[in-house]
Design an enzyme around this catalytic site. Structure first.
Site, PDB file in Angstrom:
ATOM      1  N   ASP A 122      19.057  -9.748  34.390  1.00 34.78           N
ATOM      2  CA  ASP A 122      19.783  -9.467  33.146  1.00 34.78           C
ATOM      3  C   ASP A 122      18.909  -9.915  31.982  1.00 34.78           C
ATOM      4  O   ASP A 122      18.606 -11.100  31.840  1.00 34.78           O
ATOM      5  CB  ASP A 122      21.105 -10.259  33.184  1.00 34.78           C
ATOM      6  CG  ASP A 122      22.012  -9.906  32.017  1.00 34.78           C
ATOM      7  OD1 ASP A 122      21.553  -9.171  31.125  1.00 34.78           O
ATOM      8  OD2 ASP A 122      23.167 -10.367  31.995  1.00 34.78           O
ATOM      9  N   ASP A 160      19.901  -2.897  30.228  1.00 34.17           N
ATOM     10  CA  ASP A 160      19.283  -4.221  30.298  1.00 34.17           C
ATOM     11  C   ASP A 160      19.607  -4.995  31.580  1.00 34.17           C
ATOM     12  O   ASP A 160      19.387  -6.194  31.639  1.00 34.17           O
ATOM     13  CB  ASP A 160      19.697  -5.047  29.078  1.00 34.17           C
ATOM     14  CG  ASP A 160      21.205  -5.188  28.962  1.00 34.17           C
ATOM     15  OD1 ASP A 160      21.914  -4.494  29.687  1.00 34.17           O
ATOM     16  OD2 ASP A 160      21.663  -5.998  28.145  1.00 34.17           O
ATOM     17  N   GLU A 161      20.170  -4.324  32.569  1.00 37.35           N
ATOM     18  CA  GLU A 161      20.473  -5.014  33.819  1.00 37.35           C
ATOM     19  C   GLU A 161      20.044  -4.154  34.995  1.00 37.35           C
ATOM     20  O   GLU A 161      20.042  -2.928  34.899  1.00 37.35           O
ATOM     21  CB  GLU A 161      21.991  -5.266  33.948  1.00 37.35           C
ATOM     22  CG  GLU A 161      22.554  -6.211  32.919  1.00 37.35           C
ATOM     23  CD  GLU A 161      24.047  -6.416  33.101  1.00 37.35           C
ATOM     24  OE1 GLU A 161      24.522  -6.421  34.248  1.00 37.35           O
ATOM     25  OE2 GLU A 161      24.745  -6.548  32.080  1.00 37.35           O
TER      26      GLU A 161
END
Lengths: 413, 75
Positions: free
Chosen positions: A9, A105-106
């Site tokens: 993350d 973003d993960e």
């Protein structure tokens, strides 16, 4: 043998990228927020310092400024964020071919069969974290566990440049005391419902009878029970499969509220053009059409219907979407945003049942759609449009296809 | 401020780009040696790209290629 799953993350991703490009603000409270003039004026991400002032994601800029008058706000630069997201995932793919994106973003990485090339699982996670910091100047938190749900809990457990290992030995100690709201799939209303039954922590959820949960939540109940007990076992989708699309949709928060069906129709028309064009670009047709709305009081609803045959035609998507809206919403309150999406996608190259009566009409519509797309591809989006959309340009003067490019990858079980 | 510079570079037959000269504030600086080439972020100037560790007049300097533009790291 247990699998080894990482959940990576990127910490306050948009703000981190902005801080990288504005080194002078690295020790100041920074947030990235949408354009207030276009009514997207909410905080999208903030750095830890801004967070310490109590600034929350999704609150209005004026509220954030009231808490921290010195807050530095940058407008979002999605092109830059997409570039960084791409580079991060390129680094991930050097450690395993099983990378599943979860938003920009993960991502989950299954390193079960590749970690031995780099040392231990922890060392592999450490190498990934340090490489991204060194090469891209942004930090990430990594959760290391034996399934995807626990790995995600691990990356949320300690923020900013950390690795958290959750194994069978320490699961009860780390996971069980966490609030149920930390668990994947447990949103605000599920939390409220669980709390109503005196279930406040993941440990309490794990010890609840799954039959009871099934009775309360339907089929999601046993799934939540399995998650809380660390029994989730879905695969990390291999990299090559990660681009499989489940649905295509666009939505827009309009500059002024839509107060009648006519105005909603105009916006739906722009959105449907984008959806139809993206379907054709990917060679897909869809059969299930959904319309989602948000009123000016931020109440959210969505409706869906299934067509008789899959479609990729603009006019059909628009008409179905608009009928759906009219049937389900009486325009009691003006609409702040509207979205349309199509799912249950199939390849457009499959055989299809021809329509006895409307086939020619459909062929004309397809020719028109393709012509419009190719003109736009050559001369730009705004060079051609339906004259009807000129009626209210405040509502229709946007290009959803290119201006909105952040589409989180859906959760796949 | 990020210091963008002009660069004279060699494109070899393998597609590698090797900077030879830096043009900065009206002067031309020869790159004597490239010691390392690695992807890296510049925390001083702000940005990320391919970092060339260069020897210029016996001094080590970082030269970055970010997309299609070059910048030198602040001292």
């Amino acid at each position: 043998m247990d699998r080894i799953i990482l959940h990576c993350d990127l910490n306050c991703f948009y703000a981190s990228v902005e801080m990288l490009y504005h080194p002078e603000t690295r020790h100041l409270p920074v947030a990235v927020a949408g354009n207030p003039e276009k009514r997207h004026g909410i905080i999208l991400t903030k750095n830890p310092l801004a967070k310490s002032y109590g600034i929350k994601t999704a609150e209005a800029i004026w509220q954030a400024k009231a808490k921290c008058p010195n807050l530095i706000i940058y407008p979002p630069d999605y092109r830059k964020y997409l570039k960084f997201s791409f580079l991060v995932k390129k680094i991930f793919s050097e450690y395993t071919d099983k990378v599943e994106s979860f938003g920009i973003d993960e991502a989950w990485l299954d390193i079960t069969h590749s970690y031995h090339l780099f040392g231990s699982p922890y060392h592999t996670a450490y190498l990934i974290k340090e490489r991204i910091k060194e090469e891209l100047g942004i930090t990430l938190s990594i959760g290391l566990s034996y399934n995807k749900v626990l790995a995600k809990l691990g990356s949320d457990y300690k923020k900013y440049d950390c690795i958290v290992v959750i194994n069978r030995a320490n699961k009860a100690q780390i996971v069980d005391p966490l609030p149920v709201s930390d668990l994947l799939f447990v949103g605000r209303s599920t939390t409220a419902k669980l709390n109503h039954f005196k279930i406040f922590t993941i440990g309490q959820l794990a010890n609840t009878d799954y039959k009871f949960l099934h009775k309360i939540f339907g089929k999601i109940g046993p799934i939540l029970h399995a998650y809380a007990n660390g029994l989730e076992c879905s695969e990390v989708t291999a990299h090559s499969d990660s681009e499989l699309v489940k649905s295509i949709g666009n939505s827009s928060t309009t500059v002024i509220d839509m107060s009648c069906y006519q105005e909603a129709y105009l916006v739906l028309s722009v959105l449907s053009q984008s959806v139809a064009s993206r379907l054709k670009k990917q060679g897909l047709k869809g059969i299930c059409i959904s319309v989602s709305i948000r009123t000016k009081d931020l109440e959210h609803s969505s409706f869906q219907t299934t067509l008789i045959q899959p479609t990729w035609l603009y006019r059909e998507i628009l008409t179905t979407g608009f009928t759906l809206l009219k049937k389900n919403y009486q325009m009691v309150k003006p609409l702040r945003s509207i979205g349309i999406s199509i799912s249950k996608l199939v390849s457009a190259h499959n055989y299809e049942q021809l329509d006895l009566f409307d086939q020619q009409k459909k062929e004309h519509q397809l020719t028109l759609d393709l012509t419009l797309d190719s003109i736009r591809q050559r001369f730009g989006y705004h060079c051609i449009n339906y004259a009807s959309l000129k009626v209210n340009q405040d509502l229709t003067d946007f290009n959803p296809k290119e201006e909105h490019v952040i589409f989180p990858t859906g959760w796949r079980i | 401020m990020k210091q963008w510079v002009e660069v004279i570079a060699k494109f070899d037959s393998q597609g590698n780009i090797l900077p030879l000269w830096i043009l900065f504030q009206g002067k031309k600086y020869q790159i004597d040696k490239i010691q390392f080439i690695t992807p890296a972020a510049s925390l001083k100037s702000g940005g990320a790209g391919l970092r060339y560790t260069c020897l210029i007049a016996s001094q080590q300097r970082y030269l970055f290629l970010e997309d299609t533009k070059w910048f030198i790291d602040k001292i």
